[in-house]
Design a protein around this motif. Structure first.
Motif, mmCIF file in Angstrom:
data_model
loop_
_atom_site.group_PDB
_atom_site.id
_atom_site.type_symbol
_atom_site.label_atom_id
_atom_site.label_comp_id
_atom_site.label_asym_id
_atom_site.label_seq_id
_atom_site.Cartn_x
_atom_site.Cartn_y
_atom_site.Cartn_z
ATOM 1 N N LEU A 421 0.830 -1.210 0.000
ATOM 2 C CA LEU A 421 0.000 0.000 0.000
ATOM 3 C C LEU A 421 0.861 1.256 0.000
ATOM 4 N N GLU A 422 1.833 1.296 0.890
ATOM 5 C CA GLU A 422 2.671 2.496 1.004
ATOM 6 C C GLU A 422 3.470 2.712 -0.282
ATOM 7 N N ALA A 423 3.921 1.606 -0.881
ATOM 8 C CA ALA A 423 4.783 1.729 -2.056
ATOM 9 C C ALA A 423 3.992 2.054 -3.328
ATOM 10 N N THR A 424 2.800 1.490 -3.464
ATOM 11 C CA THR A 424 2.103 1.570 -4.761
ATOM 12 C C THR A 424 0.721 2.207 -4.696
ATOM 13 N N GLY A 425 0.149 2.372 -3.498
ATOM 14 C CA GLY A 425 -1.225 2.868 -3.387
ATOM 15 C C GLY A 425 -2.276 1.787 -3.619
ATOM 16 N N ILE A 426 -1.816 0.544 -3.847
ATOM 17 C CA ILE A 426 -2.783 -0.536 -4.074
ATOM 18 C C ILE A 426 -3.289 -1.039 -2.717
#
Lengths: 481, 481
Positions: A421-426
């Protein structure tokens, strides 16, 4: 001052205990990041319109007219609405007394329940009784109503597939019953083994639990498999032997992405099996307007249909439904439209078919893109999404990643999903929210991001995942390609 | 074959025990008679549109446009919709991600919750926090959510006024708690005596019940009284002393038919009382789009606002709400429209005011017609409906009517109401469904039949009632006028 009735300490313990991972830690963190300005791709929940799916035009035209009945007398109405939408709106309004602003019967509008019964008959080849169909505010509310009728206390058990959709675990906890898990076998394409099922029941019984119902989710959520007729027959026979109500969660029946195993309802299989089972096995089947190519989640429309439930029990379920007066009426109209859409020859038929086919074919392509994407990643394996709306890849976390997660006090899959989540917003949901075998980790994502965004999303995923694996792998034990 | 999980015998006992008279025996009989072709006047439930009340035009225009967003680009849209409705629809769609077809946050759309908070601030003169406002599928669902959080088992008691709206008795039974009644005094215009309240709590405590919350319905249902500020202050002080959560059912706050006692919210009175009470008394207030001059029952829109509930408890309530994903989104939009209607200068303002005033003034006239009508009947006495939507006359049944009812195995008021239904088609709810003192009988009817039908309805009622009394009275003891 002493603590109060609505302080945390004094809340109903069942409320505190229940967990609903789909909107749990990951979702809350994603919402925070979104507030801070990060672009989030919400794939945590099957919410197609939130990811850009357009509503089907015809049903929206009909509901708009039902909401604004004064338009039906407007000489200009034909300029903005087609004649068949106008006719259908009039038909629906004629089924109500007081239009969309009046409570309906607590089971739903009789005319709509009749349309649902006719749909079921066309689908299964057996007549269906509108008096045994209750409309609901989405399928979830229906599931909770039925579980509430069944569960009397902690010694009542409900068989639930693992991995499962956490509506079941959360509702059973909230109602104070016991969840009895049966495991789906990942290596057998999330199939179900009747011997394991028998063992689950035996173990529960040994603990003093009476197993009273069995949940199947077909097509599977989060697992995406479609049950075969043979499997459904075994399940029904098992329910007969063990005297279980079968709860058939069939909300994804329109979402099928392969041709080998089309959707077949539990009800059809049961009635095909003939006497005595067809008259003895109790079945409640659930459906919704939130899934399929409709995706009308926000409208909260659904139904359940009861088979072999005696009239006195149906009356009690009706009585409890009546406490909340009626399901929302616009949602009921959507259900009527879903089960009785435009027909060949109607003005709106071609558009309706074009739109729904477009959505379904795109979902099928996305199911492939996602499975292939996951399988191209290091330490990730994923069964193909035969149906429903989810991909449920297994993430083989290196020991050092697990250690790091443990140090941070996080479940390893939660740790992985947070980093993703933090890296990609997924925004995904960790497999632990659905249940998984000890030491095995997954995540669930929907296949719903727009098709044109999918390549970039899968690329970002792969980049994150492969770097993550690179970082945490013990290079002594692995060779890099 | 042994009995099954969904046979009557095996159902959850709380499901079997609970009663909801508003849709009970009388309603079911009325539905049967309707099917047989009899004209039924459904005054059993506050369902204005079912009795011919027209929806307000502006909100329906906005919701129609939100449902059909493709119309916003249609060059002809201005021919059938006013510009302010178009602008408002665009504003609402801008608050959602995915329009009406997407699940919202489980607490409701943030933008709508902000509009609700602003409405509360304007109404009460104190700021309100949108994070403490949860949108719901009608007020009933909100009440059930909160009671579910509070009730842990049979030794948790909830103070409920008697007569009461049976949502409370039914929900408390369903959730396995204990209803602790406090009686409203009919001869004191359904006022509440704090000494009686104290006695109710003492009696409950004696039985081992911990009283944890107190329900007030203001304006009263079925009793129609408006609580005075003095009375509300006493109630709040009492809740403070006894450590009770105050549950303020204020769904009829727009329905006021006299000028002496305008509606004042429990929250305003609490905050006016200042420290320490304003920071210590826990309060949950409920509202809806189903009542007022809106009467949009079928849309299922509502909210609750929490005061002095600690964040950890709010989080738990949020978690449980999330299991059902989200309240229906169209109902949320209705709530936004209700709390933030057209303003002076808007194109639709005059029409909005004309329509809402028309409904409210007619309701006020109907309240008088009904009270006067009942009071003109033999053995019937009725307090004036100061607010809400109901008339709750006392029916002084002659001993022989009571005997006849007993012989038929019916409660005397049920017997009377059934006879009334068969004779006139008027579908009421017997007072026993709401609770009443031993040996005293009432019925509840809404004041909602169309104004022009009201004289004939009251005439039919009087004819039936006076003949009934004539038939069952012991003429030795009575003189006929």
């Amino acid at each position: 001052m002493s603590s109060k009735a609505l302080d945390y300490e004094n809340l109903n313990e069942n409320v505190k205990k229940c967990q609903y991972a789909v909107r749990g830690e990951l979702y809350l963190r994603a919402s925070e990041l979104q507030k801070e300005g990060k672009k989030i791709i919400f794939t945590n929940v099957g919410n197609p319109h939130a990811l850009g799916q357009k509503p089907l035009t015809f049903p929206r035209q009909v509901i708009a007219l039902c909401q604004a009945p004064f338009l039906l007398d407007d000489p200009n109405v034909g300029l903005v609405f087609p004649a068949d939408a106008i006719a259908r709106a009039k038909q629906f309004l004629g089924m109500t007394s007081g239009g969309l602003g009046a409570y309906s019967d607590s089971r739903g509008i009789p005319g709509v329940r009749k349309e649902v019964a006719e749909f079921i008959e066309r689908r299964d080849g057996y007549p269906s009784d509108p008096e045994l169909i209750f409309l609901t505010d989405g399928a979830s509310k229906g599931v909770m109503q039925i579980l509430n009728s069944i569960i009397r206390g902690p010694s009542d058990g409900i068989l639930v597939p693992v991995p499962q959709y956490p509506l079941y675990s959360a509702s059973i906890q909230l109602l104070g019953g016991s969840l009895v898990p049966y495991y789906l076998e990942e290596t057998a394409n999330w199939g179900l083994d009747i011997n394991d099922l028998r063992q689950s029941v035996a173990q529960a019984r040994y603990k003093g639990i009476t197993v009273r119902a069995m949940v199947i989710i077909n097509p599977g959520n989060p697992t995406g498999q479609c049950l075969s007729v043979a499997n459904l027959k075994q399940i029904i026979q098992f329910c007969h032997q063990e005297n279980l109500v079968l709860l058939g969660d069939e909300v994804y029946q329109q979402n099928i992405y392969q041709d080998e195993r089309p959707f077949i309802s539990a009800r059809k299989v049961l009635l095909d099996m003939g006497l005595p089972l067809s008259k003895e096995v109790q079945l409640v089947s659930f459906h919704t307007v939130s899934k399929g190519y409709w995706g009308e989640c926000g409208q909260r429309g659904g139904y359940f249909e009861m088979t072999n439930i005696p009239p006195k029990a149906v009356e009690e379920i009706y009585k409890v439904a009546s406490i909340s007066l009626s399901p929302n009426v616009p949602g009921q109209i959507f259900m009527g439209l879903m089960v009785n859409p435009p027909k060949p020859g109607d003005i709106s038929y071609d558009q309706y078919v074009r739109e729904s086919k477009g959505i379904l074919e795109s979902l099928r392509r996305r199911a492939h893109m996602m499975t292939d994407g996951f399988n191209s990643c290091r330490n990730v394996v994923c069964n193909f999404t035969e149906g429903a709306m989810y991909s449920f890849p297994q993430i083989r976390l290196p020991p050092r990643a697990i250690e790091t997660a443990n140090k941070l006090g996080k479940a390893p899959d939660v740790f992985y999903c947070l980093r993703l989540l933090e890296a990609t917003g997924i925004s995904t949901v960790p497999g632990s929210g659905f249940g998984q075998k000890e030491g095995v980790f997954h995540l669930r994502t929907t296949i719903l991001p727009a098709e044109e965004d999918m390549p970039a999303i899968m690329e970002n995923f792969k980049k994150f995942n492969d770097e993550f694996m690179e970082k945490y792998e013990d290079h002594k034990g692995y060779s890099r390609m």
